[in-house]
Write a protein that holds these residues in place. Sequence first.
Motif, mmCIF file in Angstrom:
data_model
loop_
_atom_site.group_PDB
_atom_site.id
_atom_site.type_symbol
_atom_site.label_atom_id
_atom_site.label_comp_id
_atom_site.label_asym_id
_atom_site.label_seq_id
_atom_site.Cartn_x
_atom_site.Cartn_y
_atom_site.Cartn_z
ATOM 1 N N PRO A 20 -22.312 33.277 36.469
ATOM 2 C CA PRO A 20 -21.797 32.089 35.783
ATOM 3 C C PRO A 20 -22.896 31.048 35.613
ATOM 4 C CG PRO A 20 -21.164 32.031 38.087
ATOM 5 C CD PRO A 20 -21.858 33.349 37.876
ATOM 6 N N VAL A 21 -22.657 30.129 34.676
ATOM 7 C CA VAL A 21 -23.598 29.024 34.510
ATOM 8 C C VAL A 21 -23.398 28.040 35.660
ATOM 9 C CG1 VAL A 21 -23.566 29.332 32.022
ATOM 10 C CG2 VAL A 21 -22.021 27.668 33.070
ATOM 11 N N ALA A 22 -24.319 27.119 35.784
ATOM 12 C CA ALA A 22 -24.295 26.179 36.902
ATOM 13 C C ALA A 22 -22.994 25.383 36.928
ATOM 14 C CB ALA A 22 -25.489 25.228 36.793
ATOM 15 N N GLY A 23 -22.388 25.306 38.115
ATOM 16 C CA GLY A 23 -21.167 24.543 38.302
ATOM 17 C C GLY A 23 -19.887 25.313 38.092
ATOM 18 N N LEU A 24 -19.961 26.584 37.678
ATOM 19 C CA LEU A 24 -18.767 27.391 37.437
ATOM 20 C C LEU A 24 -18.716 28.580 38.391
ATOM 21 C CD1 LEU A 24 -18.672 27.499 33.516
ATOM 22 C CD2 LEU A 24 -17.666 25.805 35.065
ATOM 23 N N ARG A 25 -17.547 29.188 38.483
ATOM 24 C CA ARG A 25 -17.363 30.400 39.279
ATOM 25 C C ARG A 25 -17.326 31.604 38.349
ATOM 26 N NH1 ARG A 25 -13.104 27.127 40.680
ATOM 27 N NH2 ARG A 25 -11.574 28.658 39.982
ATOM 28 N N ALA A 26 -17.791 32.737 38.827
ATOM 29 C CA ALA A 26 -17.839 33.948 38.000
ATOM 30 C C ALA A 26 -16.438 34.381 37.612
ATOM 31 C CB ALA A 26 -18.553 35.065 38.752
ATOM 32 N N SER A 27 -16.241 34.646 36.320
ATOM 33 C CA SER A 27 -14.934 35.083 35.818
ATOM 34 C C SER A 27 -14.660 36.529 36.226
ATOM 35 C CB SER A 27 -14.875 34.972 34.298
ATOM 36 O OG SER A 27 -15.029 33.645 33.881
ATOM 37 N N ALA A 28 -13.389 36.821 36.453
ATOM 38 C CA ALA A 28 -12.985 38.200 36.727
ATOM 39 C C ALA A 28 -13.220 39.049 35.487
ATOM 40 C CB ALA A 28 -11.524 38.252 37.148
ATOM 41 N N VAL A 29 -13.761 40.238 35.692
ATOM 42 C CA VAL A 29 -14.056 41.133 34.565
ATOM 43 C C VAL A 29 -12.878 42.081 34.379
ATOM 44 C CG1 VAL A 29 -15.646 42.837 33.629
ATOM 45 C CG2 VAL A 29 -16.508 40.983 35.069
ATOM 46 N N PRO A 30 -12.252 42.104 33.197
ATOM 47 C CA PRO A 30 -11.153 43.046 32.962
ATOM 48 C C PRO A 30 -11.638 44.491 33.081
ATOM 49 C CG PRO A 30 -11.259 41.372 31.243
ATOM 50 C CD PRO A 30 -12.520 41.257 32.026
ATOM 51 N N SER A 31 -10.698 45.389 33.272
ATOM 52 C CA SER A 31 -11.001 46.816 33.338
ATOM 53 C C SER A 31 -10.026 47.581 32.466
ATOM 54 C CB SER A 31 -10.914 47.321 34.788
ATOM 55 O OG SER A 31 -9.579 47.260 35.260
ATOM 56 N N GLY A 32 -10.286 48.874 32.315
ATOM 57 C CA GLY A 32 -9.374 49.699 31.535
ATOM 58 C C GLY A 32 -7.977 49.739 32.120
ATOM 59 N N ALA A 33 -7.871 49.584 33.443
ATOM 60 C CA ALA A 33 -6.562 49.604 34.081
ATOM 61 C C ALA A 33 -5.711 48.404 33.678
ATOM 62 C CB ALA A 33 -6.721 49.643 35.603
#
Length: 219
Positions: free
Chosen positions: A172-185
């Motif tokens: 993530p960019v500074a000051g943010l949290r990493a977004s959850a990555v979708p999956s095929g499921a």
Amino acid sequence: MTEPAPSVAPRSSGRRWPLIPTIFVLCAVAVMVALGVWQLQRKTEKEALIALYERNRAMSALVTYPELPPVPDAMLFRKSSVVCLEVVRWDQRGGTDRTGKSGIRMVADCRTGAEGPGVLVDVGIADDFTPPKWTGGTVQGTIVPGPEQPTLVDRLTGRAAPARAMLVADAPVAGLRASAVPSGADVPNNHLAYAVQWFIFAAAALTIYALAVRRRLQR
């Protein structure tokens, strides 16, 4: 001389099988069964698509980000990188980070050249709607379906525009949290339930109609 009693015609008209309503009901039941079979076929196709997405997620090699939609299924959930020259606008949507905590997903609509539709980049999760102080740069992440997908009505009426993909940043960019990555499921696969519903509707229609005809013939 006694006159013979007048003959009485048999009252059989009320016991005739209703031909036209029967044809109508059978046609409706045939359509319901066909829709159920089609949903079973879609279930098989969706399972194969989900398996393809899971294989894509397991690949670590980077692919060239697709410049124009539609994005081939073989490229979804693959790793790629883009250069965001300028953030044209921000799109804030609800989302979760990789720990499951909810927040506001910051999606940057980036310019990547003088022409073209640009690229959507999910740069992380914020706690409010304030856009981050990020003006662009090189981003590496996972190609996923974009947030603006055509509706079912648009697809059925032929007005659906090709959907853009989106890159979910690995970091993530500074000051943010990493977004959850979708999956095929995460791709919905409710076709079996839809098929069962159509078969139940067909059986119910036949049962109700048979009971109605039986009652009519017994009157």
